[in-house]
Scaffold this motif. Structure first.
Motif, PDB file in Angstrom:
ATOM      1  N   ASP A 188      10.484  15.918  -6.041  1.00 26.42           N
ATOM      2  CA  ASP A 188      11.679  15.098  -6.247  1.00 26.42           C
ATOM      3  C   ASP A 188      11.237  13.662  -6.539  1.00 26.42           C
ATOM      4  N   GLU A 189      12.201  12.754  -6.694  1.00 24.91           N
ATOM      5  CA  GLU A 189      11.860  11.376  -7.058  1.00 24.91           C
ATOM      6  C   GLU A 189      10.956  10.729  -6.020  1.00 24.91           C
ATOM      7  N   ALA A 190      11.241  11.008  -4.745  1.00 20.67           N
ATOM      8  CA  ALA A 190      10.460  10.367  -3.685  1.00 20.67           C
ATOM      9  C   ALA A 190       8.994  10.809  -3.741  1.00 20.67           C
ATOM     10  N   LEU A 191       8.766  12.094  -4.032  1.00 18.48           N
ATOM     11  CA  LEU A 191       7.384  12.595  -4.089  1.00 18.48           C
ATOM     12  C   LEU A 191       6.635  11.982  -5.265  1.00 18.48           C
ATOM     13  N   LEU A 192       7.302  11.880  -6.414  1.00 16.53           N
ATOM     14  CA  LEU A 192       6.650  11.281  -7.575  1.00 16.53           C
ATOM     15  C   LEU A 192       6.376   9.797  -7.308  1.00 16.53           C
ATOM     16  N   GLN A 193       7.369   9.130  -6.777  1.00 13.25           N
ATOM     17  CA  GLN A 193       7.228   7.703  -6.456  1.00 13.25           C
ATOM     18  C   GLN A 193       6.032   7.480  -5.526  1.00 13.25           C
ATOM     19  N   GLY A 194       5.847   8.420  -4.609  1.00 14.89           N
ATOM     20  CA  GLY A 194       4.762   8.317  -3.634  1.00 14.89           C
ATOM     21  C   GLY A 194       3.372   8.366  -4.244  1.00 14.89           C
ATOM     22  N   GLN A 195       3.265   8.817  -5.489  1.00 14.62           N
ATOM     23  CA  GLN A 195       1.952   8.900  -6.141  1.00 14.62           C
ATOM     24  C   GLN A 195       1.733   7.760  -7.136  1.00 14.62           C
ATOM     25  N   LEU A 196       2.715   6.865  -7.253  1.00 12.41           N
ATOM     26  CA  LEU A 196       2.574   5.752  -8.206  1.00 12.41           C
ATOM     27  C   LEU A 196       1.711   4.639  -7.613  1.00 12.41           C
ATOM     28  N   SER A 197       1.255   3.755  -8.491  1.00 14.59           N
ATOM     29  CA  SER A 197       0.340   2.683  -8.062  1.00 14.59           C
ATOM     30  C   SER A 197       0.900   1.788  -6.957  1.00 14.59           C
ATOM     31  N   LEU A 198       2.197   1.521  -6.966  1.00 12.91           N
ATOM     32  CA  LEU A 198       2.748   0.590  -5.975  1.00 12.91           C
ATOM     33  C   LEU A 198       3.557   1.314  -4.914  1.00 12.91           C
ATOM     34  N   ALA A 199       3.204   2.589  -4.653  1.00 13.37           N
ATOM     35  CA  ALA A 199       4.008   3.449  -3.781  1.00 13.37           C
ATOM     36  C   ALA A 199       4.347   2.808  -2.437  1.00 13.37           C
ATOM     37  N   ASP A 200       3.409   2.051  -1.879  1.00  8.85           N
ATOM     38  CA  ASP A 200       3.602   1.520  -0.525  1.00  8.85           C
ATOM     39  C   ASP A 200       4.279   0.146  -0.519  1.00  8.85           C
ATOM     40  N   LEU A 201       4.644  -0.361  -1.680  1.00 10.36           N
ATOM     41  CA  LEU A 201       5.213  -1.711  -1.730  1.00 10.36           C
ATOM     42  C   LEU A 201       6.683  -1.646  -2.163  1.00 10.36           C
ATOM     43  N   PRO A 202       7.473  -2.666  -1.779  1.00  9.82           N
ATOM     44  CA  PRO A 202       8.864  -2.660  -2.242  1.00  9.82           C
ATOM     45  C   PRO A 202       8.899  -2.784  -3.768  1.00  9.82           C
ATOM     46  N   GLU A 203       9.916  -2.241  -4.405  1.00 12.36           N
ATOM     47  CA  GLU A 203      10.015  -2.339  -5.866  1.00 12.36           C
ATOM     48  C   GLU A 203      10.273  -3.792  -6.266  1.00 12.36           C
ATOM     49  N   PRO A 204       9.861  -4.187  -7.461  1.00 11.32           N
ATOM     50  CA  PRO A 204      10.084  -5.587  -7.868  1.00 11.32           C
ATOM     51  C   PRO A 204      11.575  -5.923  -7.861  1.00 11.32           C
ATOM     52  N   ASP A 205      11.903  -7.092  -7.286  1.00  9.37           N
ATOM     53  CA  ASP A 205      13.280  -7.559  -7.308  1.00  9.37           C
ATOM     54  C   ASP A 205      13.515  -8.401  -8.553  1.00  9.37           C
ATOM     55  N   LEU A 206      12.477  -9.169  -8.915  1.00  7.06           N
ATOM     56  CA  LEU A 206      12.587 -10.087 -10.051  1.00  7.06           C
ATOM     57  C   LEU A 206      11.422  -9.877 -11.004  1.00  7.06           C
ATOM     58  N   PHE A 207      11.757  -9.668 -12.266  1.00  6.22           N
ATOM     59  CA  PHE A 207      10.775  -9.526 -13.346  1.00  6.22           C
ATOM     60  C   PHE A 207      10.881 -10.779 -14.198  1.00  6.22           C
ATOM     61  N   ILE A 208       9.754 -11.399 -14.482  1.00  2.28           N
ATOM     62  CA  ILE A 208       9.746 -12.585 -15.346  1.00  2.28           C
ATOM     63  C   ILE A 208       8.850 -12.283 -16.543  1.00  2.28           C
TER      64      ILE A 208
END
Ligand code: IPE
Ligand code: IPE
Ligand code: MG
Length: 256
Positions: free
Chosen positions: A173-193
């Motif tokens: 599921d999404e959580a399992l895939l997310q868990g294998q991404l490079s930033l899995a342990d960090l909060p998602e970006p709030d602000l992109f510049i």
């Protein structure tokens, strides 16, 4: 000026701050060209701007800063520029790692490292080990990074688990895939510049940017200073993040 506005201005601590800021540092080449200088001079000036943003984030207590330093597509540039960029990365790392450590910064690199020289990979790993236990700003540098690469490598890891029987394909599921991404342990970006005027994502954090607030500025990266950052933060603070809900629902939740 209303009393409410002046109150807000007098207490900047109250401003809604992003936990994670992700930046596409673009415009170094044009900055140099305008000065009739070689492109690499723009990249060198860009390193100075990196120093500035790292200090600003640490000072403000922002948790994570992710910087796009070299994309998986940047190999398409002239050989000479690629070589000079790699040299610049190595020298910046050698010069700054200790200072970052002294400032309690935890450094991490994301991207496909298989293409780097042994020396560069070694220095990256050393800096990560040196700063691993630091509890201040988490500084993530994306080098030879691509959002598509990130999702692909995550899928490959899950596929391996399915192949060995550790994991059922239906359980993905999404959580399992997310868990294998490079930033899995960090909060998602709030602000992109993104600096440099282009309004595109250029294969940066594709998955992680799903609900990030996007901010584009014409300022070229070497010119991006504290004031430019304040402008981006002010824009962020003024936005309502709805994550699919209605504005009324969000206001109710915030009032509760
Ligand atoms: C961003 O600046 C730095 C890297 C991609 C390494 P550019 O080098 O892309 O600068 P412009 O876009 O040519 O001005
Ligand atoms: C994006 O900038 C990558 C980095 C800043 C490292 P580019 O300058 O490579 O992006 P495009 O090619 O204009 O989309
Ligand atoms: Mg560019």
């Amino acid at each position: 000026m209303s009393s409410l506005t002046s109150q807000t201005a007098a207490s900047p601590v109250k401003q809604k701050l992003p936990r994670h800021v992700a930046i596409i540092m673009d415009g170094n080449g044009r900055w140099a060209k305008r000065r009739l200088m070689p492109r690499i001079a723009g990249h060198r000036a860009g390193v100075e701007a990196v120093r500035g943003i790292v200090k600003a984030c640490a000072r403000k207590g922002i948790e994570v800063l992710t910087l796009f330093a070299f994309s998986s597509e940047n190999w398409r540039r002239p050989r000479e520029e690629v070589g000079l960029l790699m040299d610049l990365l190595l020298s910046a790392l050698e010069r700054e790692a200790q200072k970052l450590h002294e400032n309690d910064v935890c450094l991490r690199f994301i991207g496909d490292r298989s293409a780097f020289s042994a020396k560069l990979s070694e220095k990256m790993a050393e800096a990560e080990v040196l700063t691993a236990a630091n509890t201040g700003l988490k500084l993530v540098i994306a080098v030879n990074y691509g959002g598509r690469w990130d999702i692909t490598q995550a899928a490959r890891r899950l596929a391996r688990q399915v192949a060995t029987g550790e994991l059922a394909a239906e359980a993905i599921d999404e959580a399992l895939l997310q868990g294998q991404l490079s930033l899995a342990d960090l909060p998602e970006p709030d602000l992109f510049i993104r600096t440099g005027g282009e309004q595109r994502v250029s294969n940066f954090l594709l998955w992680q940017l799903a609900y990030t607030e996007l901010y584009f500025t014409d300022t070229l990266w070497p010119d991006f200073n504290d004031q430019s950052f304040e402008a981006a933060l002010a824009s962020f603070a003024g936005r309502q993040r709805r994550f699919g809900r209605t504005g009324d629902q969000v206001e109710q939740m915030q009032g509760a």
